[in-house]
Design a protein around this motif. Structure first.
Motif, PDB file in Angstrom:
ATOM      1  N   LEU A 194       5.853   7.360   4.969  1.00  0.00           N
ATOM      2  CA  LEU A 194       5.146   6.265   4.313  1.00  0.00           C
ATOM      3  C   LEU A 194       4.055   6.890   3.463  1.00  0.00           C
ATOM      4  O   LEU A 194       3.149   7.551   3.991  1.00  0.00           O
ATOM      5  CB  LEU A 194       4.524   5.334   5.351  1.00  0.00           C
ATOM      6  N   VAL A 195       4.145   6.667   2.168  1.00  0.00           N
ATOM      7  CA  VAL A 195       3.203   7.312   1.263  1.00  0.00           C
ATOM      8  C   VAL A 195       2.580   6.255   0.380  1.00  0.00           C
ATOM      9  O   VAL A 195       3.223   5.286  -0.007  1.00  0.00           O
ATOM     10  CB  VAL A 195       3.913   8.404   0.427  1.00  0.00           C
ATOM     11  N   ARG A 196       1.297   6.452   0.090  1.00  0.00           N
ATOM     12  CA  ARG A 196       0.605   5.445  -0.721  1.00  0.00           C
ATOM     13  C   ARG A 196       1.163   5.450  -2.150  1.00  0.00           C
ATOM     14  O   ARG A 196       1.691   6.447  -2.623  1.00  0.00           O
ATOM     15  CB  ARG A 196      -0.893   5.684  -0.716  1.00  0.00           C
ATOM     16  N   GLU A 215      -4.880   0.418  -2.218  1.00  0.00           N
ATOM     17  CA  GLU A 215      -3.625   0.414  -2.978  1.00  0.00           C
ATOM     18  C   GLU A 215      -2.711  -0.747  -2.614  1.00  0.00           C
ATOM     19  O   GLU A 215      -1.588  -0.834  -3.077  1.00  0.00           O
ATOM     20  CB  GLU A 215      -2.923   1.770  -2.815  1.00  0.00           C
ATOM     21  N   GLN A 216      -3.198  -1.635  -1.753  1.00  0.00           N
ATOM     22  CA  GLN A 216      -2.429  -2.848  -1.473  1.00  0.00           C
ATOM     23  C   GLN A 216      -2.492  -3.797  -2.664  1.00  0.00           C
ATOM     24  O   GLN A 216      -1.566  -4.536  -2.927  1.00  0.00           O
ATOM     25  CB  GLN A 216      -2.986  -3.525  -0.218  1.00  0.00           C
ATOM     26  N   TRP A 217      -3.615  -3.751  -3.351  1.00  0.00           N
ATOM     27  CA  TRP A 217      -3.858  -4.726  -4.412  1.00  0.00           C
ATOM     28  C   TRP A 217      -3.846  -4.066  -5.778  1.00  0.00           C
ATOM     29  O   TRP A 217      -4.452  -3.029  -5.979  1.00  0.00           O
ATOM     30  CB  TRP A 217      -5.231  -5.387  -4.220  1.00  0.00           C
ATOM     31  N   ALA A 218      -3.156  -4.727  -6.715  1.00  0.00           N
ATOM     32  CA  ALA A 218      -3.336  -4.398  -8.127  1.00  0.00           C
ATOM     33  C   ALA A 218      -4.354  -5.390  -8.666  1.00  0.00           C
ATOM     34  O   ALA A 218      -4.322  -6.567  -8.308  1.00  0.00           O
ATOM     35  CB  ALA A 218      -2.021  -4.516  -8.875  1.00  0.00           C
ATOM     36  N   VAL A 219      -5.263  -4.888  -9.503  1.00  0.00           N
ATOM     37  CA  VAL A 219      -6.348  -5.740  -9.980  1.00  0.00           C
ATOM     38  C   VAL A 219      -6.395  -5.754 -11.503  1.00  0.00           C
ATOM     39  O   VAL A 219      -6.509  -4.709 -12.137  1.00  0.00           O
ATOM     40  CB  VAL A 219      -7.710  -5.257  -9.437  1.00  0.00           C
ATOM     41  N   TYR A 224       0.841  -1.197   0.000  1.00  0.00           N
ATOM     42  CA  TYR A 224       0.000   0.000   0.000  1.00  0.00           C
ATOM     43  C   TYR A 224       0.875   1.245   0.000  1.00  0.00           C
ATOM     44  O   TYR A 224       0.660   2.180  -0.751  1.00  0.00           O
ATOM     45  CB  TYR A 224      -0.891  -0.019   1.239  1.00  0.00           C
ATOM     46  N   HIS A 225       1.903   1.195   0.868  1.00  0.00           N
ATOM     47  CA  HIS A 225       2.813   2.335   1.002  1.00  0.00           C
ATOM     48  C   HIS A 225       4.171   1.998   0.448  1.00  0.00           C
ATOM     49  O   HIS A 225       4.563   0.839   0.416  1.00  0.00           O
ATOM     50  CB  HIS A 225       3.057   2.672   2.478  1.00  0.00           C
TER      51      HIS A 225
END
Lengths: 123, 207, 416, 1012
Positions: free
Chosen positions: B172-174, D772-776, B110-111
């Motif tokens: 920590l940046v998205r 934004e953890q996952w790319a889909v 995420y980050h």
């Protein structure tokens, strides 16, 4: 910009927060028993107080917690911050002096107020 | 099929420096990052066991050899660990917290982490941040979730002014804000001789 | 009332301008009036004017706590347009636009109505769809409105930046040619002068401190200059609508927010029309004096301070640079804030209330100025007849019970 | 001419560094440190421009940012020219070009001066009284005259090309912010800094010292040092303290809520081009958060309002001193003083001491201080007590003044006499500079001695010291500044011990003995008196009087009617005089008149500087997915979706956008299509009450969704209107993975947190965003299964084992992947989620694996088309905040029995229960090649009648469907659901409406037959 004293993160710039509207409006639990008018009251009607006002803020970039704040909407002075579920604390605030809600000092309305000739600073 | 390749959001950016070690900006990608939701009394023993870190005080972080634990809210903490350890951490934490009212989420991707180090780090950050970053206002191990211009991120100071090359700040940046923030920081550090990076742009937008 | 004209100006010029009449009297409050209007802004004075002119109600007073035109009338960016989506809104705003057209002449006061055209820009597919829908709805409602592509936008407004590499490129826009700007003070003073000439008392520096009722019927108002008897009280106190209603324990679906605006230093003509953009959050025109008049966004928090935050202005200026990079070196000369009453559906309230004889006109949000004559016209009708006319009817409070909102904030720009 | 007016040995200009610049096409020489004003004065020039309305000659009146009208256009570059630059603040440098503005053809011969000739016909507000058109001549209205007036109005010209310079804003916190580095400000800063507090000292000019720089340094000592040495010592102290920041050429422009103060620093404007550091912005905005503020902004001298007082060569007495001491320039060769107070006399003494000629002191007062009179006598200066200037003479510069005596009633007595002079130095007293104090919302107080306003009661954490507080005496100002600095430090929780303040010895006049005169009588009738109050906007005393007589007697009405104080100077020098004149006209006192509002900014601020660095490429983040580079490399066309940039289509070389969309959409149904779906919002939901929570936030039921399964949900607002939708997967009994729309991601999370924290804190549920953890990557189409099978391990893709609306964990190579069998196209579809850093790699694997099968990447446009073929809605396209689930004919997604959910009650209100609401339907145009415009209105007749035309609804989506070979549309139409098969007409911008048939909206399902 306000500096808002987040109960969890401490004083931070207003840009980190999202305004959450009037506080202490509990969502009805038995809405099916309500009339359209009563339901409309919950969904739409607001006190929109001029003066000491309990409102909610969300610390969007920080702890992501909602909390309550007492602010004088006639002057933007922040008097207290307290947690969701708590009752608003009693504060000693300079409340609007007239029905139209003009604070004697600090309001933006006709911002330049002139002290009476016989008044002394600090009075 | 080719072998898996991890690509960080700033793979296209090289570390940037201002002359005379005034400032260094780089990405540290692929840290393991686990969000833990729960109260400190429940999370504390598990984190001590799995990562060797104590629960931080509000707005602070704690560290062990391999880990850093960031306070994010009274019931939210972010555990940082070395690259490629996130799955193991996830398993270990889940085991240690089995049945508890907690949430354990892998946010390693995420980050990404921007590392800003050097005597001009504070001034550079202050072109974007509304925090009081004076040494009296922000100290080592302090943590803040805040805005950097239009980017959101978590700031943590990892070394003070006395440290070699310090002070050091990590953000920590998205993923999707990383390029913007990298470029904003180089832009803010122009005055110190930092080469400026322009945000990627030029996508075809017209039919 | 001495008529204003170029000839009269010359005549007075030769004799030292000593023969002009007072624009309005400075009357003492009477003991009673047939109706009292609270709020001496554009809407309140227009209401008084039409009550007197069309309904023969000349024994009325307009009560203003400060100076007339000192609230949102004196603080807005004077954009006039009527290209609203829904039939109900188009009807009232277009009614207003038609009244604006001849108003200067009617009032014998130059309100500097400049029909220079209003551009509403679209920056993404969702906005294009929404604006095209609006153009078609407008056209079928008889509201002048047309769609321009980006090149046509540039032709109409040469100073605008339509390059494709800005963050939100201009894809096109709607144009209402009959839209424009006017002079806010002129409107307020023009209505005040004309109403006064018909006998309406304008009581400035007079604050309403209480509203009197007897068995659910209005009987008068308490003011800082004494008690005034009246069977009808109309609140037209934009920004303070809730404060007035609270005197009768009436709650409204209204929240009051700061809305900021600013002007640049005066410069020679550089912007020939009104430009509005939702996606980039800018609206801008150039005044006859040469100042760029720029509207900023609404501050999120409720506030009656007529003050907003600097970051709103900063973002506004960055946005302005997207559309008008040539304005970068100009300077902000003056900034200020007003208080806008915002309703959940971004449409106004023109309504009777549970208290007989108490009428409320408010909740115009950012749209109040352009509606001034239309609002005053239909509100006067409501006060005189105690029933809303066809145009006003959709804007009563009933809609917050039934759910028949006039949701003018438009579609959320959401897409998969 | 150069140097003719220079006085040797005075001023801060560097005489070893001559600087040549151009003004009005001519070369002018000055020295480094000069402003345009001081250099022009040194060369004997004083006229620089024309006034706003009457185009009367305007000269230099002040010496700083308070000057009302001496503005020029700087630079002739189309991109970098600056209008309305004050000559009194713009420092000169090599290459500087300045020219007059608001005059044509030239400064000396200006056609606009015709307005002046006809001045009597153009009183205040004249334009409200004409240009309205008449019944006979309607065209003689504002629209006819406005272009002429617009062209004549305005001052300078805007650049015609984008600004080549950059700007930035920075943030700072400090304990004590001191604004103004005059004697009081310096004392405040040094005394606050002693405590260890963080201090920022702001000075508008290039030098510290303020009024001390505008006085004779030899005649004043502070603590035994010359004034200049004292300033230097303070400067030294401050520069040695690491916690002190001193900013010069910096103006505090706005005092906002909670001690937030905006500063504007002019970083490079004073430097020649070659010395401008490209790494530095042109200007910088400092956003200061101060615990405490000390205002030491000094006082602004006010002029006297007298007949013909606007000629170039009529200057503030303090400005004459400033030009003399700060720049070493005597502004005139023979200077007449005109005053109502003692302070102006100092100007006379200073001129004499510098060897200049004083034409006399004209003072309206009867009782003059004997000491002063004696000093004047000794200096050989003739004094005219009880006398007034009643007129002036001179074409482009004053050459003489007419004076006359005053009687006890303040009226003119006797005859006028003429005094020759080339400069008149005037003083009507001093106005404490309370602009920032008033902005801070403090309350002003009328000071009888000053006949002006000064700070009364503070509102924010701030205190005023020195002249801005009405304390004009130097020793008092320093003591007050020191006290304010220490108090501020203490209030910011620092300790500081009081120390003895330096003794001040000075010969300078420290008394005022002011007799207020708001308008000096001229002995002429009002209409013949040209007594200007606001020199920039040409407001005369008679205009204010006319405004009052006409009933514009409120100070704000008079301001607006006359435009008093509405120029770029915001009436710094003129407002108090205006209030005084209004008070006299109304027969009341000045405090009863009140003041107009002091608005931010104190001094105009560059718009670009307010935008700061957040412009152009830095305007807003361009959010891209991990696959973004791939899309770019394919020359995809992008579209902004909220903050995101999404690939809209991938046209091949030579292919049109529309053709690309058709090709992509066809491929998705015939072979396989691949969509980057990363931007969808994703929320991880966990806790034993997660199902209860979902039941309350979605319209449908979630109690029975088993792990491994997915379900579509609609979310409403409390008003019952559809606000978001998406698919949520059950990961475990207490664990769900929710997806939201791209644009709704942030607001949905906020809303869910809101309900969880404030309405239902009893629910054991945690929410964490994982967008934004996952790319889909969403792959669909007949070949999708085959392609996915070729790269995914650990999932049995057989539809029986992995049915629609389920999900499975698997692996792609060694990468963990979560695959959802959901569909937004109606085709067999897999949404493959991998950790975002593998997204680009995953995409490449899919492209490679799909190549043999004709896998085609498709963008959002084809995605919209494909979902429309299947009749899936898009929130924000089919909905607009007024649409209920019933309106969408999606009642199947509303569980009526499960209990309460957000918005439920609103669905049974009278309006939402109406049976004639607009409902979503499919539309098939009779002509299958015609694609209606999205947003087109639906009407009930084959021909469009005259407006107003009753509208039945509108087209929400419309495409040419490659898979059906014809156009399809979705529309919201009144009672649409009950009107299947009916014909309606689609209006077309005045062209003949197009007939269309109402059908179901699943063009691959119930409406398929109709479409065939």
């Amino acid at each position: 910009m306000f500096v808002i004293d987040c109960p969890n993160c401490g004083p931070r710039d207003q840009s980190e927060f999202v305004y959450g509207g009037e506080a202490h409006i509990a969502r009805p639990t038995k809405s099916e028993d309500m009339t359209d008018a009563e339901w409309g009251e919950f969904v739409f009607m607001r006190t929109n107080t001029k003066g000491l006002f309990a409102e909610r803020w969300w610390h969007a970039t920080g702890c992501r917690k909602f909390f309550n704040m007492l602010r004088n909407t006639a002057t933007d002075e922040i008097h207290a911050v307290y947690r969701i579920g708590e009752k608003p604390p009693k504060v000693d605030a300079d409340l609007p002096a007239t029905p139209a809600g003009e604070a004697s000092i600090g309001s933006g309305n006709d911002a330049v107020k002139i002290m009476r000739a016989d008044a002394e600073a600090g009075s | 099929m080719t072998a898996p390749v991890r690509r960080s959001p700033l793979a296209h950016r090289k570390p940037a420096s201002a002359p005379d070690d005034l400032l260094h900006l780089s990405e540290r990608a692929f840290d393991a990052k686990i969000v833990l939701r729960g109260t400190p009394d429940i999370l504390g023993p598990a984190l001590a066991e799995v990562a060797g870190v104590e629960m931080p005080e509000p707005t602070r972080s704690t560290t062990s050899d391999r880990h850093r634990l960031l306070w994010q809210s009274p019931d939210e903490f972010l555990l940082l660990g070395p690259k490629d350890t996130e799955l193991a951490l996830l398993d270990a934490l889940q085991a240690a917290l089995d049945g508890a009212h907690v949430q354990i989420v892998n946010v390693s991707d995420y980050h990404t982490t921007l590392v800003l180090a050097g005597p001009k780090a504070r001034e550079t950050l202050m072109t974007l941040s509304t925090l009081d970053l004076h040494p009296r206002g922000f100290t080592v191990d302090q943590v803040a979730g805040t805005t950097f211009g239009h980017a959101l991120g978590w700031l943590v100071q990892t070394a003070d002014d006395e440290a070699e090359g310090g002070p050091v700040f990590e953000i920590l940046v998205r993923w999707s804000h990383a390029d913007y923030l990298f470029c904003e920081l180089t832009h803010g550090a122009r005055a110190f001789g930092m080469p400026e990076s322009k945000p990627l742009s030029g996508e075809l937008m017209e039919i | 009332m001495k008529r204003y004209s170029a000839l009269e100006l010359i005549r007075q010029g030769l004799t030292g301008h000593r023969g002009w009449d007072r624009v309005w009297r400075k009357p003492e409050p009477k003991e009673s009036y047939d109706a009292v209007i609270i709020g001496g802004g554009g809407h309140g004075l227009a209401t008084a004017y039409y009550l007197a002119k069309l309904h023969g109600m000349t024994n009325i007073a307009v009560i203003e706590k400060g100076w007339i035109g000192g609230g949102n009338s004196g603080r807005n960016t004077t954009i006039i347009r009527s290209n609203y989506l829904f039939d109900e809104s188009a009807a009232i705003y277009n009614h207003a636009l038609n009244l604006w057209k001849g108003l200067g002449q009617e009032l014998n006061f130059n309100i500097m109505m400049s029909h220079r055209g209003v551009l509403n820009l679209a920056h993404d597919e969702g906005e294009m769809r929404q604006l095209k829908r609006r153009v078609e709805a407008n056209r079928l409602n008889g509201v002048d409105s047309e769609w321009l592509d980006a090149k046509e936008v540039k032709n109409f407004c040469p100073s605008i930046n339509i390059s494709g590499d800005i963050r939100y490129p201009v894809l096109g826009g709607t144009l209402q040619r009959s839209g424009g700007v006017n002079r806010h003070d002129g409107v307020v003073w023009g209505y005040a002068r004309a109403a006064d000439a018909m006998g309406v008392d304008i009581l400035q520096q007079t604050e309403v401190t209480g509203i009197l009722t007897d068995s659910g019927q209005i009987t008068g108002v308490e003011t800082t200059r004494g008690t005034i008897r009246t069977p009808k009280v109309a609140s037209v106190t934009a920004g303070h609508t809730s404060v007035m209603a609270k005197m009768l324990d009436i709650r409204l679906p209204v929240e009051s927010h700061p809305l900021q605006a600013l002007v640049s230093e005066p410069i020679k003509p550089v912007l020939n029309c009104v430009v509005m953009s939702n996606a980039v959050h800018v609206y801008c025109s150039q005044s006859d004096k040469g100042e760029l008049v720029i509207g900023a966004g609404i501050d999120a928090q409720l506030s009656y301070t007529q003050r907003g935050n600097l970051d709103i202005i900063e973002h506004q200026m960055a946005s302005l640079m997207e559309l008008f990079p040539i304005f970068s070196r100009l300077r902000m000369m003056r900034q200020w804030g007003g208080i806008v009453d915002v309703c959940p559906d971004a449409s106004p309230i023109i309504t009777k209330t549970p208290v007989k004889g108490f009428y409320v006109n408010g909740g115009w949000g950012t749209g109040g100025w352009k509606a001034t004559p239309g609002s005053g016209h239909v509100f006067a009708d409501l006060i005189a007849k105690d029933e809303p006319n066809r145009i006003a009817a959709p804007f009563t409070m009933d809609r917050f019970v039934s759910g028949a909102l006039v949701a003018e904030h438009g579609a959320a720009a959401v897409a998969h | 001419m150069s140097g003719t007016s220079r006085v040797q040995g005075r001023g801060l200009v560097d005489r070893s560094r001559p600087v040549t610049f151009r003004f009005d096409g001519r070369e002018i020489r000055g020295f480094e440190g000069d402003t345009i004003a001081s250099a022009l004065l040194a060369n004997g020039e004083i006229m620089v421009g024309r006034s706003f309305k009457y185009h009367r000659p305007r000269g230099i009146v002040g010496a700083g940012s308070d000057d009302p009208a001496a503005m020029v256009q700087v630079g002739d570059d189309a991109a970098a020219t600056d209008p309305n630059v004050m000559v009194t603040t713009q420092e000169i440098h090599a290459g500087l070009q300045a020219g007059p503005q608001n005059c044509w053809p030239s400064l000396k011969y200006d056609i606009g001066v015709l307005n002046d000739v006809f001045m009597r016909f153009f009183p205040a507000g004249f334009y409200y009284k004409t240009f309205m058109g008449s019944d006979r001549f309607r065209w003689l209205n504002w629209m006819t005259f406005e272009p002429l007036i617009r062209a004549a109005a305005g001052l300078g010209k805007a650049p015609s090309k984008p600004d080549p310079d950059s700007y930035e804003s920075v943030n700072r916190h400090c304990d004590v912010l001191v604004i103004g580095a005059g004697p009081a400000g310096l004392a405040a800063a040094t005394n606050a800094a002693r405590s260890g507090a963080r201090v920022i000292l702001v000075e508008e000019t290039p030098h510290l010292g303020g009024s001390l720089l505008a006085s004779d340094g030899d005649t004043t000592t502070i603590g035994g040092k010359s004034a200049a040495d004292w300033v230097e010592a303070q400067k030294q102290k401050l520069s040695e303290n690491p916690d002190v920041t001193v900013l010069t050429r910096t103006t505090a422009f706005g005092y906002y809520a909670m001690n937030f103060v905006g500063l504007i620093q002019r970083v490079k404007d004073h430097l020649p081009e070659h010395q401008r550091d490209a790494k530095q912005p042109r200007q910088r905005v400092w956003r200061i958060r101060a615990k405490q503020v000390v205002l030491a902004t000094g006082a602004i001298e006010r002029p006297l309002v007298f007949n013909e007082n606007d000629r170039p060569g009529i200057m503030l007495a303090s400005a004459v001193r400033t030009f003399l001491h700060r720049y070493g320039v005597l502004a005139g060769k023979r200077i007449l003083i005109f005053a109502n107070n003692d302070s102006a006399w100092q100007t006379a003494f200073d001129i004499r001491a510098a060897g200049g000629e004083v034409a006399g002191i004209v003072d309206v007062r009867r009782d003059l201080d004997e000491g002063l009179a004696l000093r004047a006598l000794k200096a050989g200066i003739s004094v005219h007590p009880r006398t007034a200037i009643v007129g002036t003479h001179g074409r482009h510069r004053v050459d003489s003044a007419f004076v006359a005596g005053l009687d006890d009633g303040g009226n003119i007595r006797g005859t006028r006499s003429r005094i020759e002079c080339d400069l008149i130095a005037v003083s009507g007293g001093w106005n404490p500079n309370v602009a920032l104090f008033a902005q801070s919302r403090g309350k002003l107080k009328w000071d009888e001695g000053l006949a002006s306003f000064r700070p009364g009661q503070s509102w924010q954490e701030e205190r005023s010291a020195g002249a801005c507080n009405g304390t004009l005496d130097l020793a008092d100002a320093i003591a007050e500044g020191a006290k304010a600095g220490m108090e501020a430090a203490r209030a910011a929780d620092f300790t500081v011990r009081a120390v003895k303040q330096p003794a001040v010895e000075t010969d300078a006049v420290q008394t005022l003995n002011l007799v207020p005169v708001w308008q000096v009588p001229s002995g002429l009738p009002r209409e013949k008196t040209k007594a200007f109050v606001d020199l920039q906007d040409d407001v005369k005393a008679s205009d204010l009087q006319l405004a009052t007589e006409e009933g514009y007697d409120s100070v704000e009405h008079a301001k607006r009617y006359t435009t008093q104080g509405m120029g770029t100077d915001q009436g710094k020098t003129s407002n108090v005089n205006a209030f005084g004149i209004m008070a006299e006209a109304r027969g009341i006192t000045v405090p009863e008149v009140g003041t107009t509002t002091f608005r931010q900014p104190y001094r105009p601020v560059t718009i670009g500087a307010l935008g700061g660095q957040h412009v152009g490429a830095h305007f807003m983040p361009r959010r891209g997915t991990p696959m973004h580079d791939w899309h770019r490399a394919q020359n995809a066309i992008f579209e902004p979706v909220g903050d995101w940039l999404r690939a809209r289509a991938y046209p091949k070389a030579g292919e049109s956008f529309q053709a690309a969309v058709q090709r992509e959409a066809r491929a998705a149904r015939t072979t396989a299509g691949l969509l980057d779906a990363t931007t969808l919002g994703k929320i991880d939901i966990r806790g034993k009450d997660a199902r209860t929570f979902l039941n309350r936030v979605y319209t449908n039921a979630w109690s029975k969704l088993a792990p491994g399964h997915c379900r579509y949900g609609l979310m409403l607002g409390e008003d019952g209107m559809v606000s978001d939708d998406g698919v949520t997967a059950c990961i475990a009994d207490d664990h769900f993975h929710m997806t939201t729309t791209t644009g709704g991601a942030a607001s949905v999370l906020q809303k869910l947190e809101d309900y969880l924290q404030t309405e239902w804190p009893d629910l054991d549920v945690w929410l964490t965003t994982v967008t934004e953890q996952w790319a889909v990557a969403a792959i669909c189409g007949p070949k999708a299964e085959q392609i996915v099978a070729s790269i995914v391990d650990g999932i049995d893709l057989d539809p029986a084992a992995f049915p629609f609306m389920t999900w499975r964990d698997g692996k792609i190579g060694s990468v963990p992947a979560r695959v959802f069998r959901v569909s937004f196209t109606g085709e067999v579809s897999y949404e493959i989620n991998v950790p975002a850093t593998y997204g680009h790699w995953l995409w490449e694997q899919l492209i490679a694996a799909g190549k043999p099968h004709g896998l085609t990447p498709y963008g959002t446009e084809a995605m919209h088309l494909l979902r429309a073929e299947k009749g899936f809605i898009i929130v924000g396209q089919e909905t607009d905040g007024t649409v209920t689930p019933g309106d969408l004919r999606m009642d199947w997604a509303v569980a009526k029995k499960k209990g309460d959910f957000i918005g439920k009650r609103s669905l049974s209100r009278s309006d939402t229960m109406r049976d004639d609401r607009k409902q979503l339907v499919g539309l098939l145009t009779f002509d299958g090649d015609h694609v209606p415009m999205e947003g087109a209105q639906i009407i009930g007749t084959a021909d469009e009648p005259a407006p107003p035309v009753p509208m039945q609804g509108h087209v929400t989506s419309a495409y040419f469907s490659p898979n059906l070979g014809r156009s399809i549309a979705m529309a919201l139409i009144k009672r649409g659901g009950q009107r299947m098969g009916e014909t309606v007409w689609i209006a077309r911008n005045g062209d003949k409406p197009v007939p269309a048939k109402i059908v179901g909206y699943d063009f691959l399902g119930d409406a398929k037959g109709e479409a065939a």
